[in-house]
Write a protein that holds these residues in place. Structure first.
Motif, PDB file in Angstrom:
ATOM      1  N   ALA B  89      51.490  28.000  -2.101  1.00  0.00           N
ATOM      2  CA  ALA B  89      52.324  29.200  -1.909  1.00  0.00           C
ATOM      3  C   ALA B  89      51.593  30.258  -1.086  1.00  0.00           C
ATOM      4  O   ALA B  89      52.208  31.023  -0.358  1.00  0.00           O
ATOM      5  CB  ALA B  89      52.721  29.782  -3.272  1.00  0.00           C
ATOM      6  N   PHE B  90      50.273  30.283  -1.200  1.00  0.00           N
ATOM      7  CA  PHE B  90      49.472  31.293  -0.499  1.00  0.00           C
ATOM      8  C   PHE B  90      48.763  30.651   0.682  1.00  0.00           C
ATOM      9  O   PHE B  90      48.076  29.636   0.501  1.00  0.00           O
ATOM     10  CB  PHE B  90      48.434  31.889  -1.467  1.00  0.00           C
ATOM     11  CG  PHE B  90      47.547  32.945  -0.863  1.00  0.00           C
ATOM     12  CD1 PHE B  90      47.950  34.272  -0.822  1.00  0.00           C
ATOM     13  CD2 PHE B  90      46.308  32.616  -0.334  1.00  0.00           C
ATOM     14  CE1 PHE B  90      47.126  35.247  -0.271  1.00  0.00           C
ATOM     15  CE2 PHE B  90      45.480  33.585   0.213  1.00  0.00           C
ATOM     16  CZ  PHE B  90      45.894  34.909   0.246  1.00  0.00           C
ATOM     17  N   ARG B  91      48.934  31.179   1.870  1.00  0.00           N
ATOM     18  CA  ARG B  91      48.197  30.676   3.040  1.00  0.00           C
ATOM     19  C   ARG B  91      47.175  31.724   3.444  1.00  0.00           C
ATOM     20  O   ARG B  91      47.537  32.833   3.841  1.00  0.00           O
ATOM     21  CB  ARG B  91      49.128  30.430   4.241  1.00  0.00           C
ATOM     22  CG  ARG B  91      50.532  30.000   3.898  1.00  0.00           C
ATOM     23  CD  ARG B  91      50.683  28.510   3.672  1.00  0.00           C
ATOM     24  NE  ARG B  91      51.872  28.236   2.876  1.00  0.00           N
ATOM     25  CZ  ARG B  91      53.046  27.832   3.365  1.00  0.00           C
ATOM     26  NH1 ARG B  91      53.178  27.628   4.646  1.00  0.00           N
ATOM     27  NH2 ARG B  91      54.068  27.591   2.565  1.00  0.00           N
ATOM     28  N   CYS B  92      45.920  31.362   3.346  1.00  0.00           N
ATOM     29  CA  CYS B  92      44.834  32.270   3.731  1.00  0.00           C
ATOM     30  C   CYS B  92      44.717  32.261   5.248  1.00  0.00           C
ATOM     31  O   CYS B  92      44.524  31.216   5.858  1.00  0.00           O
ATOM     32  CB  CYS B  92      43.526  31.794   3.094  1.00  0.00           C
ATOM     33  SG  CYS B  92      42.089  32.734   3.648  1.00  0.00           S
ATOM     34  N   THR B  93      44.851  33.419   5.867  1.00  0.00           N
ATOM     35  CA  THR B  93      44.699  33.488   7.324  1.00  0.00           C
ATOM     36  C   THR B  93      43.339  34.073   7.713  1.00  0.00           C
ATOM     37  O   THR B  93      43.137  34.483   8.853  1.00  0.00           O
ATOM     38  CB  THR B  93      45.845  34.305   7.967  1.00  0.00           C
ATOM     39  OG1 THR B  93      45.751  35.663   7.518  1.00  0.00           O
ATOM     40  CG2 THR B  93      47.206  33.743   7.590  1.00  0.00           C
ATOM     41  N   GLU B  94      42.421  34.094   6.736  1.00  0.00           N
ATOM     42  CA  GLU B  94      41.038  34.529   6.996  1.00  0.00           C
ATOM     43  C   GLU B  94      40.981  35.906   7.642  1.00  0.00           C
ATOM     44  O   GLU B  94      40.268  36.118   8.626  1.00  0.00           O
ATOM     45  CB  GLU B  94      40.315  33.500   7.890  1.00  0.00           C
ATOM     46  CG  GLU B  94      39.945  32.217   7.179  1.00  0.00           C
ATOM     47  CD  GLU B  94      38.781  32.379   6.175  1.00  0.00           C
ATOM     48  OE1 GLU B  94      38.140  33.455   6.175  1.00  0.00           O
ATOM     49  OE2 GLU B  94      38.533  31.441   5.405  1.00  0.00           O
ATOM     50  N   ILE B  95      41.739  36.841   7.066  1.00  0.00           N
ATOM     51  CA  ILE B  95      41.695  38.167   7.682  1.00  0.00           C
ATOM     52  C   ILE B  95      40.350  38.850   7.444  1.00  0.00           C
ATOM     53  O   ILE B  95      40.031  39.808   8.125  1.00  0.00           O
ATOM     54  CB  ILE B  95      42.885  39.078   7.283  1.00  0.00           C
ATOM     55  CG1 ILE B  95      42.794  39.602   5.869  1.00  0.00           C
ATOM     56  CG2 ILE B  95      44.223  38.414   7.521  1.00  0.00           C
ATOM     57  CD1 ILE B  95      43.905  40.592   5.565  1.00  0.00           C
ATOM     58  N   ARG B  96      39.539  38.318   6.527  1.00  0.00           N
ATOM     59  CA  ARG B  96      38.187  38.895   6.376  1.00  0.00           C
ATOM     60  C   ARG B  96      37.357  38.736   7.659  1.00  0.00           C
ATOM     61  O   ARG B  96      36.360  39.422   7.851  1.00  0.00           O
ATOM     62  CB  ARG B  96      37.450  38.235   5.201  1.00  0.00           C
ATOM     63  CG  ARG B  96      37.194  36.758   5.411  1.00  0.00           C
ATOM     64  CD  ARG B  96      36.445  36.144   4.228  1.00  0.00           C
ATOM     65  NE  ARG B  96      36.293  34.688   4.409  1.00  0.00           N
ATOM     66  CZ  ARG B  96      35.509  33.923   3.684  1.00  0.00           C
ATOM     67  NH1 ARG B  96      34.786  34.447   2.714  1.00  0.00           N
ATOM     68  NH2 ARG B  96      35.442  32.625   3.911  1.00  0.00           N
ATOM     69  N   ARG B  97      37.765  37.773   8.507  1.00  0.00           N
ATOM     70  CA  ARG B  97      36.993  37.551   9.744  1.00  0.00           C
ATOM     71  C   ARG B  97      37.504  38.362  10.925  1.00  0.00           C
ATOM     72  O   ARG B  97      37.129  38.117  12.064  1.00  0.00           O
ATOM     73  CB  ARG B  97      37.074  36.068  10.138  1.00  0.00           C
ATOM     74  CG  ARG B  97      36.382  35.138   9.191  1.00  0.00           C
ATOM     75  CD  ARG B  97      36.297  33.780   9.865  1.00  0.00           C
ATOM     76  NE  ARG B  97      36.223  32.703   8.916  1.00  0.00           N
ATOM     77  CZ  ARG B  97      36.604  31.458   9.181  1.00  0.00           C
ATOM     78  NH1 ARG B  97      37.095  31.154  10.371  1.00  0.00           N
ATOM     79  NH2 ARG B  97      36.501  30.525   8.266  1.00  0.00           N
ATOM     80  N   ARG B  98      38.439  39.269  10.656  1.00  0.00           N
ATOM     81  CA  ARG B  98      38.956  40.109  11.741  1.00  0.00           C
ATOM     82  C   ARG B  98      38.418  41.525  11.577  1.00  0.00           C
ATOM     83  O   ARG B  98      37.830  41.865  10.564  1.00  0.00           O
ATOM     84  CB  ARG B  98      40.485  40.170  11.668  1.00  0.00           C
ATOM     85  CG  ARG B  98      41.158  38.835  11.731  1.00  0.00           C
ATOM     86  CD  ARG B  98      42.677  39.046  11.797  1.00  0.00           C
ATOM     87  NE  ARG B  98      43.414  37.946  11.233  1.00  0.00           N
ATOM     88  CZ  ARG B  98      44.705  37.996  10.890  1.00  0.00           C
ATOM     89  NH1 ARG B  98      45.377  39.113  11.060  1.00  0.00           N
ATOM     90  NH2 ARG B  98      45.307  36.946  10.390  1.00  0.00           N
ATOM     91  N   GLY B  99      38.683  42.353  12.551  1.00  0.00           N
ATOM     92  CA  GLY B  99      38.392  43.780  12.437  1.00  0.00           C
ATOM     93  C   GLY B  99      36.920  44.107  12.562  1.00  0.00           C
ATOM     94  O   GLY B  99      36.100  43.242  12.900  1.00  0.00           O
ATOM     95  N   PRO B 100      36.554  45.359  12.283  1.00  0.00           N
ATOM     96  CA  PRO B 100      35.209  45.858  12.587  1.00  0.00           C
ATOM     97  C   PRO B 100      34.085  45.269  11.733  1.00  0.00           C
ATOM     98  O   PRO B 100      32.918  45.418  12.091  1.00  0.00           O
ATOM     99  CB  PRO B 100      35.338  47.372  12.342  1.00  0.00           C
ATOM    100  CG  PRO B 100      36.515  47.517  11.432  1.00  0.00           C
ATOM    101  CD  PRO B 100      37.451  46.414  11.783  1.00  0.00           C
ATOM    102  N   SER B 101      34.412  44.610  10.614  1.00  0.00           N
ATOM    103  CA  SER B 101      33.317  44.048   9.798  1.00  0.00           C
ATOM    104  C   SER B 101      33.103  42.568  10.081  1.00  0.00           C
ATOM    105  O   SER B 101      32.268  41.923   9.442  1.00  0.00           O
ATOM    106  CB  SER B 101      33.612  44.252   8.300  1.00  0.00           C
ATOM    107  OG  SER B 101      34.600  43.341   7.874  1.00  0.00           O
ATOM    108  N   ALA B 102      33.855  42.008  11.033  1.00  0.00           N
ATOM    109  CA  ALA B 102      33.789  40.559  11.270  1.00  0.00           C
ATOM    110  C   ALA B 102      32.412  40.120  11.760  1.00  0.00           C
ATOM    111  O   ALA B 102      31.748  40.821  12.515  1.00  0.00           O
ATOM    112  CB  ALA B 102      34.847  40.163  12.301  1.00  0.00           C
TER     113      ALA B 102
END
Lengths: 162, 162
Positions: B89-102
């Protein structure tokens, strides 16, 4: 069966808000920038989280969103239900009461057994998401994130809430 | 988060097929008649169940669908996945790897903690649906259905598989 993308965004946003200094807040545009997601879509989900009482808004030049209560008191299920609603995944339409074997509704004394197995599955799913709080996730991120990512996040946050 | 209506129909159809006499089969139109659902839509779901190996087709004038194996060997999850797919049901799109802390992807040694809590919830949901077989549901229906409904069902079935 699929949760909306907003659920992932909403949980990540709550984890970031959990590490803000006391009384600080972040506007939707800053939260979107940090997570690399479209600001307009994220704003819609943040509004849903505020309507559900997970977030609150702070007015003024340093305003924005912050958590409405301590992160240990916000479960992952709170965020899911704020964004995706609290309807169970299975909706029983009572098809046992249709067709050639149907009898009046009052004759069916128990909920349909098929409905019951999906209700149990739903409860198990909700129990897992209730057992984890935003505080738990935040501790996990702080312990597991790459050191350099944490340093970059800290620098960005310092500047964002100045 | 919502399962397709076809899941309810598919599970009910499997329960009915579980009480057919050995070697009997029911065409899609008859299964639709019994459940009071649109034949064309049900046919689509029955085809999905056959592709997944839950049902098999029998050719000829008394042909149609039947279970491909004993109902104790078909779980509710088998039916759900045949009709609704097996994506979590949940698809992880790895948003932790985006933005200024990537930082580079290789630096993230563990799956995202947010992804992990949803994976645990998904496993709990699947475990419940794996623990119940079509045979279990059939026993429940036979024990709990109103007596008159059972008699009407038996008469309809007698005629349908003649």
């Amino acid at each position: 069966m699929k949760l909306s993308d907003g659920v992932e965004w909403g949980v990540h946003a709550c984890v970031l808000l959990a590490v803000l200094p006391t009384d600080a807040a972040l506007p939707a545009a800053r939260l979107a920038e940090y997570h690399g997601v479209p600001s307009a879509y994220l704003a819609k989900h943040l509004q849903a989280l505020a309507r559900a009482g997970v977030l609150e808004t702070v007015k003024g030049p340093r305003g924005g969103y912050r958590l409405s209560r301590p992160p240990a008191e916000i479960t992952v299920l709170d965020v899911v239900e704020a964004i995706d609603g609290d309807e169970p995944a299975f909706r029983c339409t009572e098809i046992r009461r249709r067709g050639p074997s149907a009898v009046p509704a009052r004759e069916y004394r128990l909920p349909c057994g098929i409905h019951r197995v999906f209700s149990r599955a739903d409860e198990a799913w909700r129990a897992e998401l209730t057992a984890t709080s935003i505080a738990d996730l935040t501790v996990g991120v702080v312990n597991e994130a790459p050191r350099v990512a944490m340093e970059k996040a800290a620098r960005w946050l310092d500047e964002a809430v100045r």
